[in-house]
Design a protein around this motif. Structure first.
Motif, PDB file in Angstrom:
ATOM      1  N   ALA A  13       0.847  -1.199   0.000  1.00 50.79           N
ATOM      2  CA  ALA A  13       0.000   0.000   0.000  1.00 50.79           C
ATOM      3  C   ALA A  13       0.875   1.240   0.000  1.00 50.79           C
ATOM      4  CB  ALA A  13      -0.921   0.008   1.223  1.00 50.79           C
ATOM      5  N   GLY A  14       0.450   2.228  -0.792  1.00 52.59           N
ATOM      6  CA  GLY A  14       1.074   3.541  -0.775  1.00 52.59           C
ATOM      7  C   GLY A  14       0.070   4.537  -0.246  1.00 52.59           C
ATOM      8  N   ILE A  15       0.468   5.347   0.710  1.00 51.46           N
ATOM      9  CA  ILE A  15      -0.452   6.254   1.390  1.00 51.46           C
ATOM     10  C   ILE A  15       0.084   7.681   1.337  1.00 51.46           C
ATOM     11  CG2 ILE A  15      -1.610   6.785   3.567  1.00 51.46           C
ATOM     12  CD1 ILE A  15      -1.287   3.859   4.355  1.00 51.46           C
ATOM     13  N   ASP A  16      -0.808   8.607   1.029  1.00 50.66           N
ATOM     14  CA  ASP A  16      -0.458  10.028   1.039  1.00 50.66           C
ATOM     15  C   ASP A  16      -1.568  10.786   1.744  1.00 50.66           C
ATOM     16  OD1 ASP A  16       1.198  12.234   0.389  1.00 50.66           O
ATOM     17  OD2 ASP A  16      -0.112  12.748  -1.287  1.00 50.66           O
ATOM     18  N   GLY A  17      -1.194  11.811   2.465  1.00 52.13           N
ATOM     19  CA  GLY A  17      -2.188  12.618   3.149  1.00 52.13           C
ATOM     20  C   GLY A  17      -2.909  13.541   2.182  1.00 52.13           C
ATOM     21  N   CYS A  18      -4.166  13.841   2.478  1.00 54.98           N
ATOM     22  CA  CYS A  18      -4.949  14.788   1.683  1.00 54.98           C
ATOM     23  C   CYS A  18      -5.891  15.517   2.632  1.00 54.98           C
ATOM     24  CB  CYS A  18      -5.717  14.070   0.575  1.00 54.98           C
ATOM     25  SG  CYS A  18      -6.913  12.849   1.151  1.00 54.98           S
ATOM     26  N   ARG A  19      -6.573  16.522   2.131  1.00 52.77           N
ATOM     27  CA  ARG A  19      -7.463  17.306   2.988  1.00 52.77           C
ATOM     28  C   ARG A  19      -8.576  16.447   3.598  1.00 52.77           C
ATOM     29  NH1 ARG A  19      -7.262  22.851   2.920  1.00 52.77           N
ATOM     30  NH2 ARG A  19      -5.873  23.804   1.386  1.00 52.77           N
ATOM     31  N   GLY A  20      -9.028  15.454   2.859  1.00 53.31           N
ATOM     32  CA  GLY A  20     -10.101  14.601   3.344  1.00 53.31           C
ATOM     33  C   GLY A  20      -9.637  13.458   4.229  1.00 53.31           C
ATOM     34  N   GLY A  21      -8.358  13.349   4.456  1.00 52.40           N
ATOM     35  CA  GLY A  21      -7.816  12.267   5.281  1.00 52.40           C
ATOM     36  C   GLY A  21      -6.578  11.682   4.649  1.00 52.40           C
ATOM     37  N   TRP A  22      -6.739  10.484   4.069  1.00 55.47           N
ATOM     38  CA  TRP A  22      -5.608   9.770   3.473  1.00 55.47           C
ATOM     39  C   TRP A  22      -6.062   9.084   2.192  1.00 55.47           C
ATOM     40  CZ3 TRP A  22      -1.005  10.175   6.177  1.00 55.47           C
ATOM     41  CH2 TRP A  22      -1.115  10.616   7.504  1.00 55.47           C
ATOM     42  N   VAL A  23      -5.222   9.138   1.175  1.00 56.23           N
ATOM     43  CA  VAL A  23      -5.507   8.396  -0.053  1.00 56.23           C
ATOM     44  C   VAL A  23      -4.571   7.187  -0.078  1.00 56.23           C
ATOM     45  CG1 VAL A  23      -3.982   9.914  -1.409  1.00 56.23           C
ATOM     46  CG2 VAL A  23      -5.656   8.477  -2.565  1.00 56.23           C
ATOM     47  N   CYS A  24      -5.163   6.023  -0.321  1.00 55.96           N
ATOM     48  CA  CYS A  24      -4.429   4.755  -0.234  1.00 55.96           C
ATOM     49  C   CYS A  24      -4.489   4.035  -1.581  1.00 55.96           C
ATOM     50  CB  CYS A  24      -5.026   3.871   0.862  1.00 55.96           C
ATOM     51  SG  CYS A  24      -4.280   2.221   0.967  1.00 55.96           S
ATOM     52  N   ALA A  25      -3.315   3.790  -2.155  1.00 59.43           N
ATOM     53  CA  ALA A  25      -3.190   2.981  -3.366  1.00 59.43           C
ATOM     54  C   ALA A  25      -2.743   1.590  -2.936  1.00 59.43           C
ATOM     55  CB  ALA A  25      -2.173   3.603  -4.325  1.00 59.43           C
ATOM     56  N   GLY A  26      -3.583   0.588  -3.191  1.00 55.98           N
ATOM     57  CA  GLY A  26      -3.296  -0.752  -2.688  1.00 55.98           C
ATOM     58  C   GLY A  26      -3.152  -1.793  -3.778  1.00 55.98           C
ATOM     59  N   TRP A  27      -2.301  -2.768  -3.519  1.00 56.26           N
ATOM     60  CA  TRP A  27      -2.072  -3.900  -4.421  1.00 56.26           C
ATOM     61  C   TRP A  27      -2.347  -5.181  -3.644  1.00 56.26           C
ATOM     62  CZ3 TRP A  27      -1.593  -5.575  -9.183  1.00 56.26           C
ATOM     63  CH2 TRP A  27      -0.924  -6.759  -9.462  1.00 56.26           C
ATOM     64  N   ASN A  28      -3.275  -6.013  -4.152  1.00 59.62           N
ATOM     65  CA  ASN A  28      -3.632  -7.242  -3.438  1.00 59.62           C
ATOM     66  C   ASN A  28      -3.017  -8.496  -4.060  1.00 59.62           C
ATOM     67  OD1 ASN A  28      -5.094  -7.725  -5.763  1.00 59.62           O
ATOM     68  ND2 ASN A  28      -7.107  -7.629  -4.792  1.00 59.62           N
ATOM     69  N   HIS A 145       9.621   9.263  -0.392  1.00 58.22           N
ATOM     70  CA  HIS A 145       9.335  10.627  -0.832  1.00 58.22           C
ATOM     71  C   HIS A 145       8.922  10.521  -2.288  1.00 58.22           C
ATOM     72  CE1 HIS A 145       9.733  14.772  -2.104  1.00 58.22           C
ATOM     73  NE2 HIS A 145       9.698  15.109  -0.828  1.00 58.22           N
ATOM     74  N   PRO A 146       7.681  10.876  -2.632  1.00 56.27           N
ATOM     75  CA  PRO A 146       7.194  10.666  -3.995  1.00 56.27           C
ATOM     76  C   PRO A 146       8.100  11.228  -5.092  1.00 56.27           C
ATOM     77  CG  PRO A 146       5.364  11.236  -2.582  1.00 56.27           C
ATOM     78  CD  PRO A 146       6.606  11.409  -1.755  1.00 56.27           C
ATOM     79  N   GLU A 147       8.611  12.447  -4.905  1.00 59.71           N
ATOM     80  CA  GLU A 147       9.448  13.034  -5.961  1.00 59.71           C
ATOM     81  C   GLU A 147      10.746  12.244  -6.141  1.00 59.71           C
ATOM     82  OE1 GLU A 147       8.853  15.887  -8.222  1.00 59.71           O
ATOM     83  OE2 GLU A 147       7.007  14.887  -7.603  1.00 59.71           O
ATOM     84  N   LEU A 148      11.297  11.736  -5.052  1.00 58.10           N
ATOM     85  CA  LEU A 148      12.489  10.904  -5.152  1.00 58.10           C
ATOM     86  C   LEU A 148      12.159   9.584  -5.840  1.00 58.10           C
ATOM     87  CD1 LEU A 148      15.484  10.542  -4.500  1.00 58.10           C
ATOM     88  CD2 LEU A 148      14.816   9.650  -2.259  1.00 58.10           C
ATOM     89  N   ASP A 208       0.745  10.646  -6.103  1.00 59.69           N
ATOM     90  CA  ASP A 208       1.790  10.386  -5.108  1.00 59.69           C
ATOM     91  C   ASP A 208       1.529   9.062  -4.380  1.00 59.69           C
ATOM     92  OD1 ASP A 208       3.205  12.657  -5.709  1.00 59.69           O
ATOM     93  OD2 ASP A 208       2.570  13.798  -3.942  1.00 59.69           O
ATOM     94  N   ALA A 209       0.270   8.808  -4.036  1.00 61.56           N
ATOM     95  CA  ALA A 209      -0.056   7.538  -3.373  1.00 61.56           C
ATOM     96  C   ALA A 209       0.254   6.362  -4.291  1.00 61.56           C
ATOM     97  CB  ALA A 209      -1.523   7.519  -2.962  1.00 61.56           C
ATOM     98  N   LEU A 210      -0.030   6.500  -5.585  1.00 65.61           N
ATOM     99  CA  LEU A 210       0.226   5.413  -6.523  1.00 65.61           C
ATOM    100  C   LEU A 210       1.711   5.101  -6.639  1.00 65.61           C
ATOM    101  CD1 LEU A 210      -2.366   6.291  -9.312  1.00 65.61           C
ATOM    102  CD2 LEU A 210      -2.289   4.141  -8.018  1.00 65.61           C
ATOM    103  N   VAL A 211       2.556   6.128  -6.723  1.00 68.95           N
ATOM    104  CA  VAL A 211       3.982   5.828  -6.841  1.00 68.95           C
ATOM    105  C   VAL A 211       4.510   5.222  -5.544  1.00 68.95           C
ATOM    106  CG1 VAL A 211       5.038   8.042  -6.089  1.00 68.95           C
ATOM    107  CG2 VAL A 211       6.126   6.669  -7.872  1.00 68.95           C
ATOM    108  N   CYS A 212       3.963   5.649  -4.403  1.00 67.25           N
ATOM    109  CA  CYS A 212       4.350   5.019  -3.131  1.00 67.25           C
ATOM    110  C   CYS A 212       3.904   3.560  -3.110  1.00 67.25           C
ATOM    111  CB  CYS A 212       3.744   5.782  -1.960  1.00 67.25           C
ATOM    112  SG  CYS A 212       4.477   7.418  -1.681  1.00 67.25           S
ATOM    113  N   GLY A 213       2.728   3.273  -3.692  1.00 62.99           N
ATOM    114  CA  GLY A 213       2.255   1.900  -3.773  1.00 62.99           C
ATOM    115  C   GLY A 213       3.160   1.036  -4.633  1.00 62.99           C
TER     116      GLY A 213
END
Length: 251
Positions: A13-28, A145-148, A208-213
């Motif tokens: 899972a890749g997680i990034d913070g957002c105004r609504g909470g957290w966006v999670c990109a997950g791979w099962n 770090h997403p940019e890295l 950003d969440a997707l690249v972290c995922g």
């Protein structure tokens, strides 16, 4: 806000913070998902045992406001070095006003706390609370770090455009498409954009969440950490390191 899918059993899972909470990109193990959830705790039931989680939030905080991992990341990012913003010192976690925290940081560390860092403090506190609980014990939590990550996947060449521009968005999608099918990326983004107001979850948060995922899905030998060759911990035992990909992930 999308509803949690407790049956997904995400192994990465890749997680990034957002105004609504957290966006999670997950791979099962078979497919990707993209959700916006109100709390980190609400993501935990979606994770499979021993899942790898890459969360774009400072985990370990130094006492003086300086981390060697941040310095190393800035050196690697060149023109995108400003995307690695100064992480607040541990004293900033106290429930004080910005003025009080800024003054205390100047007195103790010789530098103040930026407004950007101050507004991130609730999410840093939320992350530390979860990592300090038994809920996190069964998972491998890493700070990327997403940019890295984008730069590393791009042959160690930083992105040309800033992420909030249309050009930057397309540029990062192109890099992602080397690791996630382009049609899957489009489906995930379109579905989440249709269900969550842009003010609550921006498209760059999703990307950003997707690249972290993608980084979370890599085998351990395909990731490395900054600073190189050392392992640093803060005063409460949390690691101060930034992970990044060192080899392209195969799809």
């Amino acid at each position: 806000m999308t509803a949690p899918h407790t049956s997904r059993s995400l192994i990465a899972a890749g997680i990034d913070g957002c105004r609504g909470g957290w966006v999670c990109a997950g791979w099962n193990g078979e497919d990707w998902s993209l959700d916006c959830l109100p709390t980190l705790q609400s993501i935990v039931p979606m994770l499979a045992p021993r899942a790898t989680v890459c969360i774009d939030i400072p985990i370990g905080l130094s006492s003086d406001g300086f981390r060697d991992c941040d310095r190393a990341a800035r050196r690697l990012l060149g023109k995108r070095r400003s995307s690695v913003f100064p992480v607040p010192p541990r004293l900033a976690l106290a429930p004080l006003t910005y003025e009080e925290i800024n003054l205390a940081s100047k007195g103790h560390c010789g530098k103040g706390v930026s407004k950007q860092a101050f507004h991130l403090l609730p999410k840093i506190r939320e992350t530390e609370a979860l990592l300090g609980s038994s809920c996190s014990d069964n998972f491998d939590w890493l700070e990327p770090h997403p940019e890295l990550c984008f730069s590393s996947f791009n042959g160690a060449v930083p992105m040309e455009h800033t992420k909030k521009t249309d050009a930057g968005f397309c540029e990062r999608k192109t890099v992602l498409a080397c690791h996630i099918p382009a049609r899957t990326i489009d489906r995930l983004l379109q579905n989440l954009m249709a269900s969550v107001p842009r003010a609550q979850c921006a498209r760059d948060d999703m990307v950003d969440a997707l690249v972290c995922g993608v980084v979370a899905r890599l085998d351990g030998e395909e990731r490395d950490c900054l600073p190189p060759g050392v392992q640093e911990f803060d005063e409460v035992g949390l690691p101060m390191r930034i992970c990044y990909p060192i080899a392209p992930a195969s799809q």
